[in-house]
Write a protein that holds these residues in place. Structure first.
Motif, PDB file in Angstrom:
ATOM      1  N   ASP A 101     -58.098 -69.666 -28.373  1.00  0.00           N
ATOM      2  CA  ASP A 101     -59.773 -69.824 -28.886  1.00  0.00           C
ATOM      3  C   ASP A 101     -60.129 -68.612 -28.313  1.00  0.00           C
ATOM      4  OD1 ASP A 101     -59.877 -71.768 -30.163  1.00  0.00           O
ATOM      5  OD2 ASP A 101     -59.645 -73.597 -28.139  1.00  0.00           O
ATOM      6  N   THR A 102     -60.058 -67.935 -26.346  1.00  0.00           N
ATOM      7  CA  THR A 102     -60.644 -67.058 -25.493  1.00  0.00           C
ATOM      8  C   THR A 102     -60.121 -66.154 -26.476  1.00  0.00           C
ATOM      9  OG1 THR A 102     -61.094 -69.097 -24.279  1.00  0.00           O
ATOM     10  CG2 THR A 102     -61.146 -66.637 -23.656  1.00  0.00           C
ATOM     11  N   LEU A 103     -58.757 -65.712 -25.827  1.00  0.00           N
ATOM     12  CA  LEU A 103     -58.217 -64.293 -25.911  1.00  0.00           C
ATOM     13  C   LEU A 103     -57.751 -64.095 -27.191  1.00  0.00           C
ATOM     14  CD1 LEU A 103     -55.374 -64.785 -23.204  1.00  0.00           C
ATOM     15  CD2 LEU A 103     -57.717 -64.455 -22.827  1.00  0.00           C
ATOM     16  N   ASP A 104     -57.716 -64.568 -28.645  1.00  0.00           N
ATOM     17  CA  ASP A 104     -57.420 -64.650 -29.692  1.00  0.00           C
ATOM     18  C   ASP A 104     -58.667 -65.001 -30.731  1.00  0.00           C
ATOM     19  OD1 ASP A 104     -55.394 -63.109 -31.453  1.00  0.00           O
ATOM     20  OD2 ASP A 104     -54.973 -65.397 -32.124  1.00  0.00           O
ATOM     21  N   CYS A 105     -59.943 -64.764 -30.614  1.00  0.00           N
ATOM     22  CA  CYS A 105     -60.843 -64.340 -30.911  1.00  0.00           C
ATOM     23  C   CYS A 105     -61.481 -63.046 -32.075  1.00  0.00           C
ATOM     24  CB  CYS A 105     -62.118 -65.662 -30.778  1.00  0.00           C
ATOM     25  SG  CYS A 105     -62.850 -65.497 -29.369  1.00  0.00           S
ATOM     26  N   GLY A 106     -61.162 -62.465 -31.538  1.00  0.00           N
ATOM     27  CA  GLY A 106     -62.023 -61.614 -31.498  1.00  0.00           C
ATOM     28  C   GLY A 106     -62.738 -59.860 -30.606  1.00  0.00           C
ATOM     29  N   GLN A 107     -62.980 -60.685 -29.479  1.00  0.00           N
ATOM     30  CA  GLN A 107     -63.962 -60.222 -28.412  1.00  0.00           C
ATOM     31  C   GLN A 107     -62.940 -59.798 -27.740  1.00  0.00           C
ATOM     32  OE1 GLN A 107     -65.350 -63.106 -25.258  1.00  0.00           O
ATOM     33  NE2 GLN A 107     -63.687 -64.349 -25.877  1.00  0.00           N
ATOM     34  N   PHE A 118     -63.725 -77.179 -33.234  1.00  0.00           N
ATOM     35  CA  PHE A 118     -62.298 -77.073 -34.380  1.00  0.00           C
ATOM     36  C   PHE A 118     -61.958 -75.705 -32.567  1.00  0.00           C
ATOM     37  CE2 PHE A 118     -60.567 -73.469 -35.743  1.00  0.00           C
ATOM     38  CZ  PHE A 118     -59.989 -73.923 -36.812  1.00  0.00           C
ATOM     39  N   ALA A 119     -62.798 -75.735 -31.556  1.00  0.00           N
ATOM     40  CA  ALA A 119     -61.723 -74.294 -31.133  1.00  0.00           C
ATOM     41  C   ALA A 119     -62.670 -74.483 -29.637  1.00  0.00           C
ATOM     42  CB  ALA A 119     -62.055 -73.226 -31.516  1.00  0.00           C
ATOM     43  N   GLY A 120     -62.947 -75.364 -28.672  1.00  0.00           N
ATOM     44  CA  GLY A 120     -63.335 -76.439 -27.709  1.00  0.00           C
ATOM     45  C   GLY A 120     -63.450 -75.349 -26.644  1.00  0.00           C
ATOM     46  N   TYR A 131     -64.685 -71.069 -36.085  1.00  0.00           N
ATOM     47  CA  TYR A 131     -64.950 -71.968 -36.718  1.00  0.00           C
ATOM     48  C   TYR A 131     -64.561 -71.483 -38.248  1.00  0.00           C
ATOM     49  CZ  TYR A 131     -66.150 -76.740 -39.539  1.00  0.00           C
ATOM     50  OH  TYR A 131     -66.491 -77.149 -40.919  1.00  0.00           O
ATOM     51  N   ILE A 132     -65.769 -70.617 -39.362  1.00  0.00           N
ATOM     52  CA  ILE A 132     -66.163 -70.499 -40.431  1.00  0.00           C
ATOM     53  C   ILE A 132     -64.207 -69.503 -40.782  1.00  0.00           C
ATOM     54  CG2 ILE A 132     -67.369 -67.899 -40.468  1.00  0.00           C
ATOM     55  CD1 ILE A 132     -68.572 -69.223 -42.655  1.00  0.00           C
ATOM     56  N   ARG A 133     -64.447 -68.551 -39.863  1.00  0.00           N
ATOM     57  CA  ARG A 133     -63.387 -67.654 -39.713  1.00  0.00           C
ATOM     58  C   ARG A 133     -61.622 -68.094 -39.879  1.00  0.00           C
ATOM     59  NH1 ARG A 133     -60.282 -63.302 -35.969  1.00  0.00           N
ATOM     60  NH2 ARG A 133     -60.361 -64.925 -34.433  1.00  0.00           N
ATOM     61  N   ASN A 134     -61.029 -69.584 -40.241  1.00  0.00           N
ATOM     62  CA  ASN A 134     -60.238 -70.230 -39.569  1.00  0.00           C
ATOM     63  C   ASN A 134     -60.128 -71.248 -41.048  1.00  0.00           C
ATOM     64  OD1 ASN A 134     -58.479 -69.204 -37.190  1.00  0.00           O
ATOM     65  ND2 ASN A 134     -60.278 -69.161 -36.588  1.00  0.00           N
ATOM     66  N   THR A 135     -61.056 -71.530 -41.065  1.00  0.00           N
ATOM     67  CA  THR A 135     -61.171 -72.742 -42.136  1.00  0.00           C
ATOM     68  C   THR A 135     -61.919 -72.369 -43.714  1.00  0.00           C
ATOM     69  OG1 THR A 135     -63.808 -73.570 -41.346  1.00  0.00           O
ATOM     70  CG2 THR A 135     -62.133 -74.519 -40.319  1.00  0.00           C
ATOM     71  N   GLN A 136     -62.715 -71.133 -44.153  1.00  0.00           N
ATOM     72  CA  GLN A 136     -62.641 -70.645 -45.035  1.00  0.00           C
ATOM     73  C   GLN A 136     -62.560 -69.841 -45.771  1.00  0.00           C
ATOM     74  OE1 GLN A 136     -66.866 -71.291 -45.429  1.00  0.00           O
ATOM     75  NE2 GLN A 136     -67.315 -73.443 -44.917  1.00  0.00           N
ATOM     76  N   LYS A 137     -61.000 -69.117 -45.653  1.00  0.00           N
ATOM     77  CA  LYS A 137     -60.165 -68.384 -45.860  1.00  0.00           C
ATOM     78  C   LYS A 137     -60.218 -67.860 -47.497  1.00  0.00           C
ATOM     79  CE  LYS A 137     -57.721 -67.453 -41.411  1.00  0.00           C
ATOM     80  NZ  LYS A 137     -56.217 -67.558 -40.905  1.00  0.00           N
TER      81      LYS A 137
END
Length: 267
Positions: free
Chosen positions: A21-27, A102-104, A261-267
């Motif tokens: 969640d933290t290291l692979d979310c684009g930040q 979803f990504a707690g 959340y939206i990037r991974n649930t609404q592709k």
């Protein structure tokens, strides 16, 4: 937060934290997943391998001293912030409640100001594999992440090895403005959000999104709310009248849950 030394490692018990969640979310762009539970990466010139051991309920920071953990990684992973309380607060809103569930394990990475600024300049109109490639070549060239001072003599031509395209001229301009003092990190830290954004946008090629990403991840201005195509979709779909009051002051942290959340649930 609970941590102990175990041989050459630090064992950390930390709720509301997940490596994926933290290291692979684009930040941040210097972390690589090396197996199912382990990431390897760096903050400036400080390298780290960190593993998640759910069977033991701990995170293992490999080959890390207590001094480095307390002086570098505690702050970098934002371990002193109560994300459980933030998620309880966000869960007053139905959509945010779903996003937090979803990504707690998302936490904000508190990055170096220059590393964040230069990384997000490189990220413009780019995909994550290519961003990582450019930053990897930069770090390989310098033997670590270079400061603006390290890059003082760089020109558009000398940066050709990065294969960064049009972004090279923006990096050069950022270096010049930081070294001249026109961009002053301390003043930006003390400015209200709108003023800080406008200050960063003096750099060629830095628009509102790159500025807000830099302010959130490189200055820990948690009210900065970067808007990319995914977040604009979130706003149009769920918040056409504006964000809920429960995120006031920490809009940027809420943004990370919503973005993931939206990037991974609404592709």
């Amino acid at each position: 937060m609970d941590y102990t030394q175990s041989g050459s490692d630090i064992l950390l018990k930390q709720p509301d934290f997940g490596l994926d969640d933290t290291l692979d979310c684009g930040q941040a762009f210097r972390w690589e997943k090396i197996d199912k539970k382990t990431y390897s990466g760096a903050f400036l010139n400080n390298k780290l391998t960190i593993s998640e051991e759910p069977e033991n309920g701990v995170f293992r920071l490999h080959d890390t001293t207590m001094q480095n953990f307390e002086n570098i990684w505690t702050d970098y992973f934002d371990l002193n912030t109560d994300y459980g309380e933030l998620k309880r607060r966000f869960s007053e809103d139905e959509t945010l409640s779903k996003a937090c569930s979803f990504a707690g394990g998302i936490r904000i990475l508190r990055q170096d100001s220059w590393e964040a600024l230069s990384s997000f300049i490189i990220s413009q109109n780019n995909n994550i594999p290519r961003i990582k490639g450019i930053i990897g070549r930069l770090c390989e060239h310098y033997g670590g992440y270079p400061s603006a001072e390290d890059m003082a003599d760089e020109t558009i031509d000398s940066l050709a090895y990065l294969r960064s395209g049009f972004r090279a001229k923006y990096l050069v301009d950022a270096i010049e403005k930081v070294l001249s003092g026109e961009i002053d990190y301390q003043k930006i830290k003390e400015m209200p959000l709108d003023d800080a954004r406008n200050e960063l946008m003096k750099i060629k090629g830095v628009g509102p999104k790159v500025a807000d990403c830099t302010l959130l991840f490189g200055f820990y201005k948690t009210d900065a709310f970067p808007k990319d195509v995914w977040v604009k979709r979130v706003l149009a779909q769920w918040y056409p009248n504006g964000l809920p009051s429960c995120v006031k002051g920490v809009e940027g942290i809420a943004q990370q849950y919503l973005f993931h959340y939206i990037r991974n649930t609404q592709k």
